[in-house]
Scaffold this motif. Structure first.
Motif, PDB file in Angstrom:
ATOM      1  N   GLN A   1       2.662   5.902  -2.790  1.00 25.88           N
ATOM      2  CA  GLN A   1       3.781   6.747  -3.238  1.00 25.88           C
ATOM      3  C   GLN A   1       3.691   6.994  -4.742  1.00 25.88           C
ATOM      4  O   GLN A   1       3.844   8.122  -5.204  1.00 25.88           O
ATOM      5  N   ASN A   2       3.421   5.929  -5.506  1.00 29.45           N
ATOM      6  CA  ASN A   2       3.284   6.081  -6.959  1.00 29.45           C
ATOM      7  C   ASN A   2       2.120   7.004  -7.308  1.00 29.45           C
ATOM      8  O   ASN A   2       2.241   7.871  -8.181  1.00 29.45           O
ATOM      9  N   LYS A   3       0.998   6.813  -6.636  1.00 28.86           N
ATOM     10  CA  LYS A   3      -0.185   7.633  -6.888  1.00 28.86           C
ATOM     11  C   LYS A   3       0.089   9.098  -6.553  1.00 28.86           C
ATOM     12  O   LYS A   3      -0.283  10.001  -7.314  1.00 28.86           O
TER      13      LYS A   3
ATOM     14  N   LYS B   1       0.826  -1.207   0.000  1.00 31.22           N
ATOM     15  CA  LYS B   1       0.000   0.000   0.000  1.00 31.22           C
ATOM     16  C   LYS B   1       0.862   1.259   0.000  1.00 31.22           C
ATOM     17  O   LYS B   1       0.512   2.251  -0.632  1.00 31.22           O
ATOM     18  N   ILE B   2       1.973   1.213   0.718  1.00 30.76           N
ATOM     19  CA  ILE B   2       2.881   2.367   0.729  1.00 30.76           C
ATOM     20  C   ILE B   2       3.432   2.616  -0.662  1.00 30.76           C
ATOM     21  O   ILE B   2       3.466   3.758  -1.137  1.00 30.76           O
TER      22      ILE B   2
ATOM     23  N   LEU C   1      -0.578   8.300   1.451  1.00 31.69           N
ATOM     24  CA  LEU C   1       0.684   7.804   1.981  1.00 31.69           C
ATOM     25  C   LEU C   1       0.711   7.766   3.502  1.00 31.69           C
ATOM     26  O   LEU C   1       1.181   6.798   4.099  1.00 31.69           O
ATOM     27  N   GLY C   2       0.170   8.773   4.140  1.00 30.91           N
ATOM     28  CA  GLY C   2       0.148   8.801   5.599  1.00 30.91           C
ATOM     29  C   GLY C   2      -0.631   7.634   6.187  1.00 30.91           C
ATOM     30  O   GLY C   2      -0.193   6.996   7.146  1.00 30.91           O
ATOM     31  N   GLN C   3      -1.768   7.333   5.596  1.00 23.11           N
ATOM     32  CA  GLN C   3      -2.588   6.212   6.058  1.00 23.11           C
ATOM     33  C   GLN C   3      -1.852   4.891   5.855  1.00 23.11           C
ATOM     34  O   GLN C   3      -1.861   4.026   6.730  1.00 23.11           O
ATOM     35  N   ALA C   4      -1.200   4.741   4.715  1.00 26.32           N
ATOM     36  CA  ALA C   4      -0.467   3.501   4.440  1.00 26.32           C
ATOM     37  C   ALA C   4       0.685   3.323   5.423  1.00 26.32           C
ATOM     38  O   ALA C   4       0.936   2.214   5.912  1.00 26.32           O
ATOM     39  N   ARG C   5       1.365   4.402   5.746  1.00 26.66           N
ATOM     40  CA  ARG C   5       2.464   4.314   6.717  1.00 26.66           C
ATOM     41  C   ARG C   5       1.945   3.955   8.108  1.00 26.66           C
ATOM     42  O   ARG C   5       2.590   3.211   8.843  1.00 26.66           O
TER      43      ARG C   5
END
Length: 75
Positions: free
Chosen positions: A22-24, A17-18, A48-52
């Motif tokens: 990041q790509n998105k 997901k990260i 990105l924050g949610q994925a991290r």
């Protein structure tokens, strides 16, 4: 063992997901720089924050069973 495997899977999912986020974010940043999307669309796309945060939770869960195993070995 099954629980640990599930936790490892959660960690791998979070890492994936990260990378996706990041790509998105990078794509949206480029589009925003060229004025193809609004600032709001760029902000909304940034996951990105949610994925991290999901990765952090998965890592914490993975570390807890290790602590319990260590305590069991000491007794």
């Amino acid at each position: 063992a099954q629980y640990r495997t599930q936790l490892s899977g959660a960690k791998q999912t979070a890492l994936t997901k990260i990378q996706y986020a990041q790509n998105k974010t990078n794509r949206m940043k480029e589009l925003y720089a060229e004025n193809f999307v609004s600032r709001q669309a760029y902000d909304d796309a940034n996951e990105l924050g949610q994925a991290r945060a999901e990765l952090k939770v998965a890592q914490e869960k993975l570390s807890k069973p290790n602590m319990n195993i260590s305590k069991a070995k000491q007794t």
